[in-house]
Scaffold this motif. Structure first.
Motif, PDB file in Angstrom:
ATOM      1  N   GLN A 216     -29.900  10.348 -63.561  1.00  0.00           N
ATOM      2  CA  GLN A 216     -31.108  10.452 -62.756  1.00  0.00           C
ATOM      3  C   GLN A 216     -31.020  11.669 -61.852  1.00  0.00           C
ATOM      4  N   SER A 217     -32.162  11.980 -61.214  1.00  0.00           N
ATOM      5  CA  SER A 217     -32.211  12.981 -60.150  1.00  0.00           C
ATOM      6  C   SER A 217     -31.792  14.372 -60.621  1.00  0.00           C
ATOM      7  N   ARG A 218     -32.097  14.695 -61.870  1.00  0.00           N
ATOM      8  CA  ARG A 218     -31.753  15.993 -62.439  1.00  0.00           C
ATOM      9  C   ARG A 218     -32.558  17.097 -61.775  1.00  0.00           C
ATOM     10  N   SER A 219     -31.978  18.282 -61.723  1.00  0.00           N
ATOM     11  CA  SER A 219     -32.732  19.475 -61.342  1.00  0.00           C
ATOM     12  C   SER A 219     -32.325  20.596 -62.268  1.00  0.00           C
ATOM     13  N   GLY A 220     -32.899  21.750 -62.080  1.00  0.00           N
ATOM     14  CA  GLY A 220     -32.516  22.892 -62.891  1.00  0.00           C
ATOM     15  C   GLY A 220     -33.619  23.312 -63.841  1.00  0.00           C
ATOM     16  N   ALA A 221     -33.539  24.554 -64.269  1.00  0.00           N
ATOM     17  CA  ALA A 221     -34.497  25.062 -65.240  1.00  0.00           C
ATOM     18  C   ALA A 221     -34.398  24.250 -66.526  1.00  0.00           C
ATOM     19  N   PRO A 222     -35.503  24.102 -67.263  1.00  0.00           N
ATOM     20  CA  PRO A 222     -35.493  23.277 -68.482  1.00  0.00           C
ATOM     21  C   PRO A 222     -34.415  23.674 -69.478  1.00  0.00           C
ATOM     22  N   GLY A 223     -34.066  24.939 -69.528  1.00  0.00           N
ATOM     23  CA  GLY A 223     -33.064  25.384 -70.485  1.00  0.00           C
ATOM     24  C   GLY A 223     -31.631  25.190 -70.034  1.00  0.00           C
ATOM     25  N   GLN A 224     -31.432  24.802 -68.793  1.00  0.00           N
ATOM     26  CA  GLN A 224     -30.078  24.613 -68.270  1.00  0.00           C
ATOM     27  C   GLN A 224     -29.605  23.206 -68.610  1.00  0.00           C
ATOM     28  N   PRO A 225     -28.505  23.069 -69.354  1.00  0.00           N
ATOM     29  CA  PRO A 225     -28.080  21.730 -69.779  1.00  0.00           C
ATOM     30  C   PRO A 225     -27.466  20.914 -68.643  1.00  0.00           C
ATOM     31  N   TRP A 226     -28.009  19.720 -68.457  1.00  0.00           N
ATOM     32  CA  TRP A 226     -27.488  18.746 -67.508  1.00  0.00           C
ATOM     33  C   TRP A 226     -27.164  17.466 -68.271  1.00  0.00           C
ATOM     34  N   LEU A 227     -26.394  16.591 -67.650  1.00  0.00           N
ATOM     35  CA  LEU A 227     -26.036  15.333 -68.309  1.00  0.00           C
ATOM     36  C   LEU A 227     -27.284  14.503 -68.581  1.00  0.00           C
ATOM     37  N   GLU A 228     -27.351  13.921 -69.744  1.00  0.00           N
ATOM     38  CA  GLU A 228     -28.469  13.102 -70.196  1.00  0.00           C
ATOM     39  C   GLU A 228     -27.920  11.840 -70.865  1.00  0.00           C
ATOM     40  N   PRO A 229     -28.816  10.853 -71.148  1.00  0.00           N
ATOM     41  CA  PRO A 229     -30.271  10.861 -71.022  1.00  0.00           C
ATOM     42  C   PRO A 229     -30.727  10.531 -69.611  1.00  0.00           C
TER      43      PRO A 229
END
Length: 346
Positions: A216-229
């Motif tokens: 939850q609470s993700r930020s960052g540009a759409p192309g920057q990989p963050w932990l998902e889902p």
């Protein structure tokens, strides 16, 4: 076990605004040195204004301190408890200055962050050293208590919160209820240099082996990989009339990310989808959790053995020099939606 002497306990936390007028100065502290557009900060400020500008984290820290002081008074060790924050009053340097003036020379710090990452572990060590340098001569030495993601008392307290939530599901529907554990998403680059994700997976398994870890609470540009889902995406994919228990295992108390990102945003998604979402309580001031803090203190003082359950043993007391390194700085100008702390990659 060799015994060590300490003069005090320090509760070390992130901090949060207490009123409407605090919100912008608080966020400016959080974002100092980062290239985050002011309009992005103002959007995040609205999360706090939704709750009259008052973050819940400070009152929750006060409650934790009161519970710990009561336990230490009755069961020992007889040590004073202080409180300092990274980003708002009481600032850590001010607290260390008071500790020095009170005659404290060596303290143990309990950081209100469960899992190891740069922002949840090493950055607090940097905060301590920066504050000590600011205080100067006579500043107390501060040792940080170890990570406790697999301590039996933390797991038991969290499991009791899950059972309480499951009890709200009708008995005939309980077996089909899904369990989602949530934690703050971080950039994959940060996750790859720490044990954050591995510790989360192990803690979730210990609490309920039929649960699923989401973020939850993700930020960052759409192309920057963050932990998902993302928890919102998982809720959108659920069938209507599905029961789901959401467990914010990544937070020890009901932070803004819990009250806004889960209780407001995620709950709205669930309602629109026709999903019955129940959010568990956080460990907060659960007696077993407060007891765990006391046990970690005794452990570091050398008067009890370290405890852990599951696949891994107790975490290290002293972080290796290359543990949880700081992420490389990126331009933040393209950042998209974010939570109050996500914009600081917290």
């Amino acid at each position: 076990m060799a015994e060590s002497t300490y003069d005090a306990i320090l509760i070390l936390s992130f901090g949060g605004p207490e009123k409407h007028a605090d919100v912008i100065p608080f966020l400016e502290n959080v974002l100092r040195g980062r290239n985050v557009p002011r309009e992005r900060m103002l959007v995040v400020a609205e999360h706090y204004y939704h709750f009259n500008g008052r973050s819940p984290i400070n009152d929750q820290n006060r409650a934790l301190i009161a519970s710990l002081e009561s336990l230490l008074a009755t069961s020992g060790p007889q040590l004073p408890v202080y409180w300092g924050n990274r980003n708002w009053h009481p600032f850590l340097a001010d607290t260390l200055r008071k500790m020095r003036d009170d005659g404290v020379r060596k303290a143990l710090a309990f950081v209100t962050s469960v899992f190891s990452s740069y922002s949840g572990c090493r950055q607090y060590l940097e905060d301590i050293e920066r504050a000590r340098a600011e205080v100067g001569e006579g500043a107390p030495h501060v040792d940080k208590l170890r990570s406790f993601y697999n301590h039996p008392l933390f797991i038991e307290a969290q499991a009791e919160r899950v059972r309480t939530a499951l009890d709200q599901i009708p008995a005939e529907r309980r077996a089909a209820c899904r369990i989602l554990f949530t934690a703050h998403s971080v950039p994959k680059a940060m996750a790859e240099t720490s044990d954050y994700e591995a510790q989360l997976n192990e803690a979730c398994r210990l609490v309920a082996d039929n649960g699923r870890l989401v973020f939850q609470s993700r930020s960052g540009a759409p192309g920057q990989p963050w932990l998902e889902p993302d928890v919102g995406d998982v809720l959108r994919d659920m069938d209507s009339d599905q029961d789901v228990v959401v467990v914010p295992i990544g937070f020890i108390s009901d932070h803004m990310e819990v009250l806004y990102d889960l209780d407001t945003e995620a709950q709205a998604i669930a309602a629109e989808r026709g999903v019955n979402m129940i959010r568990t309580g956080t460990v907060g001031v659960h007696p077993k959790f407060v007891g765990m803090v006391r046990e970690l203190i005794l452990e570091r003082m050398g008067t009890c053995e370290p405890r852990a359950i599951g696949k891994c043993g107790p975490n290290h007391d002293v972080c290796p020099a290359d543990c949880c390194p700081a992420p490389a700085r990126r331009s933040n100008s393209a950042r998209s939606e974010s939570s109050p702390r996500a914009i600081a990659q917290r």
